[in-house]
Write an enzyme that holds these catalytic residues in place. Structure first.
Site, PDB file in Angstrom:
ATOM      1  N   LYS A 281       0.813  -1.212   0.000  1.00  0.00           N
ATOM      2  CA  LYS A 281       0.000   0.000   0.000  1.00  0.00           C
ATOM      3  C   LYS A 281       0.854   1.273   0.000  1.00  0.00           C
ATOM      4  O   LYS A 281       0.405   2.328  -0.425  1.00  0.00           O
ATOM      5  CB  LYS A 281      -0.954  -0.015   1.184  1.00  0.00           C
TER       6      LYS A 281
HETATM    7  C1  LIG Z   1      -4.460  -4.435   0.871  1.00  0.00           C
HETATM    8  C2  LIG Z   1      -3.682  -5.686   0.746  1.00  0.00           C
HETATM    9  C3  LIG Z   1      -4.026  -6.684  -0.203  1.00  0.00           C
HETATM   10  C4  LIG Z   1      -5.238  -6.574  -1.112  1.00  0.00           C
HETATM   11  O1  LIG Z   1      -5.101  -5.605  -2.122  1.00  0.00           O
HETATM   12  P1  LIG Z   1      -6.383  -5.077  -2.937  1.00  0.00           P
HETATM   13  O2  LIG Z   1      -5.893  -3.940  -3.744  1.00  0.00           O
HETATM   14  O3  LIG Z   1      -7.364  -4.661  -1.873  1.00  0.00           O
HETATM   15  O4  LIG Z   1      -6.890  -6.201  -3.764  1.00  0.00           O
HETATM   16  C5  LIG Z   1      -3.217  -7.810  -0.286  1.00  0.00           C
HETATM   17  N1  LIG Z   1      -2.162  -7.977   0.530  1.00  0.00           N
HETATM   18  C6  LIG Z   1      -1.812  -7.054   1.458  1.00  0.00           C
HETATM   19  C7  LIG Z   1      -0.657  -7.331   2.349  1.00  0.00           C
HETATM   20  C8  LIG Z   1      -2.545  -5.879   1.593  1.00  0.00           C
HETATM   21  O5  LIG Z   1      -2.211  -4.975   2.535  1.00  0.00           O
END
Ligand SMILES: *Cc1c(COP(=O)(O)O)cnc(C)c1O
Length: 456
Positions: free
Chosen positions: A109
């Site tokens: 993120k």
């Molecule tokens: C947010 C997140 C995801 C999922 O990603 P999306 O964009 O919501 O599909 C997967 N793995 C981790 C570690 C995350 O923080």
């Protein structure tokens, strides 16, 4: 480049306005009026650094920001990553794993939120505006948003989390940030209570306007855009093969939607493999065309414990030939009945291949990857790799996205590998740091009065 809503109720707006708007005001999601092609640029982008490539890709979508400003923001966004190439591509058996967790909070993120932080600061300063970001988190998003916004002019951040229910490490990642513009709110209640509070406060439009409330959730267009970049990056790291497949551990459909967009822009991407945990609404949809709400299961990959994926509507928009009327009627039917369907033979349905991976298989995969390849994967990454291994096609390179550093998920990893060292210096240093959080009860009035007094 102008932006419109998937539900057709927003007059076209520019990139900067789209970023500040976040969710479209008609309840839909913002999308560009036309998806630009990158095909003519593919050759000229060979050899660029991650930041240079990010500048080129993002520039196709953001013509109301000068090249100079954009280049500065992009390079600042990735300056805090602890790997020189930002997102290294690592060989693990016959797969290539793209590590997206080298940012300040060790989750993918950061790639999008660091950029969003730069953008917010830039646009708000330019316009002399302020923004108060309100969010709720059960884990990764909160700390990534806080790291992205700390110390920025014009921005305050209020992040609610359920007291005692996030992992101790995740809580420390938030509460050790002491900048005066960051407010960690420990809510006496569950994550659901936090989300309800969020909804009700955002639902009070006059309060929202009066205090300039904004959100940083995964529907913000800038987050999608920043994620498109690493699909291109992977292709260059693989030395530009005729085609390649990718596997994405998926929750809110933000990450894999960025892959869909990269393919739409002309990147030679083959199959988009969508991996879910037991929360498999999306996996079921891509097998049957039926989008059916289920119950949330708590899994070892909690960032993917999602039933209704907030970015799915963007895919729907393209699948329904960019017709807002059809999108609206699909979403209305889904909201009312928890069930809506699409024909599986049309549009870009066949770009996707989906599968779900259980907790047992996740643990098994973490153990096997370590024993066979000496690779330590976090549970989200392992969900992706488990599907990638099953979906790999002969002589087509497969990239599997690694979304978090294993040290963020100590419990799940130690289930698979009880005696393996699983630490990261950023995390082990947190325990001795000073912390700050504010406790509030789970009701709208308490939250509002907290925000009012903090903004005075
Ligand atoms: C947010 C997140 C995801 C999922 O990603 P999306 O964009 O919501 O599909 C997967 N793995 C981790 C570690 C995350 O923080």
């Amino acid at each position: 480049m102008q932006y419109v809503s998937t539900r057709g109720g927003v007059e076209p707006i520019g990139f900067k306005d789209a970023i500040l708007m976040g969710l479209a005001t008609d309840g839909g999601l913002l999308v560009p009026e036309a998806v630009p092609s990158a095909e003519i640029h593919l050759e000229e982008w060979v050899g660029l650094s991650y930041s240079e490539l990010a500048f080129q890709v993002i520039r196709l979508f953001s013509d109301d920001i000068s090249d100079e400003d954009l280049a500065r923001m992009v390079s600042a966004s990735y300056s805090r990553f602890d790997h020189p190439s930002v997102a290294p591509l690592v060989g693990v058996g016959s797969l290539s794993v793209l590590e997206l967790f080298h940012g300040p909070t060790l989750a993918f993120k950061d790639i999008a939120l660091q950029f969003l932080g730069e953008l917010f600061a830039h646009v708000l300063t330019e316009r002399g505006q302020t923004l108060n970001i309100l969010g709720a988190t059960s884990g990764d998003t909160g700390s990534a948003a806080i790291e992205a916004m700390r110390g920025r002019p014009g921005v305050r951040v209020f992040i609610m989390f359920p007291e005692g229910r996030t992992s101790p490490l995740q809580e420390l990642q938030m509460t050790t940030v002491l900048d005066p513009n960051i407010f960690n709110l420990a809510v006496e209640g569950s994550f659901d209570d936090c989300q309800k509070l969020l909804k009700s406060v955002f639902g009070d439009l006059s309060f929202k306007d009066q205090w300039s409330l904004g959100a940083v959730n995964s529907v913000n267009w800038a987050r999608v855009l920043a994620q498109v970049v690493y699909y291109f990056w992977s292709w260059y790291q693989l030395r530009c093969p005729a085609s390649f497949d990718v596997t994405v551990p998926t929750g809110n459909f933000g990450n894999i939607f960025a892959g869909f967009l990269a393919k739409k822009m002309g990147l030679p991407l083959g199959q988009l493999n969508l991996a879910t945990n037991d929360n498999d609404i999306l996996a079921r949809f891509f097998r049957s065309g039926a989008y059916q709400r289920g119950h949330v299961h708590f899994s070892l990959s909690p960032a993917m414990d999602i039933q209704v994926a907030s970015n799915f509507e963007r895919y729907l928009y393209y699948q329904l030939a960019e017709d807002p009327v059809s999108v609206k009627s699909f979403m209305t039917q889904f909201q009312d009945e928890g069930d809506a369907s699409l024909p599986t033979q049309e549009g870009n349905f066949n770009w996707f291949n989906a599968g779900s991976v259980s907790d047992d298989e996740t643990v098994e995969t973490i153990r096997r990857l370590h024993e066979t390849h000496g690779y330590l994967a976090d549970p989200h990454t392992a969900v992706g790799i488990a599907l990638a291994e099953k979906s790999q096609r002969p002589s087509i390179p497969m990239v599997s996205l690694a979304t978090a550093h294993p040290a963020k998920f100590v419990d799940a990893v130690s289930r698979a590998l009880p005696s393996v060292d699983n630490v990261h210096p950023v995390l082990s240093g947190l325990a001795t740091k000073e912390t700050r959080k504010y406790s509030i009860v789970a009701d709208e009035a308490s939250l509002k009065s907290f925000i009012e007094s903090a903004c005075d």
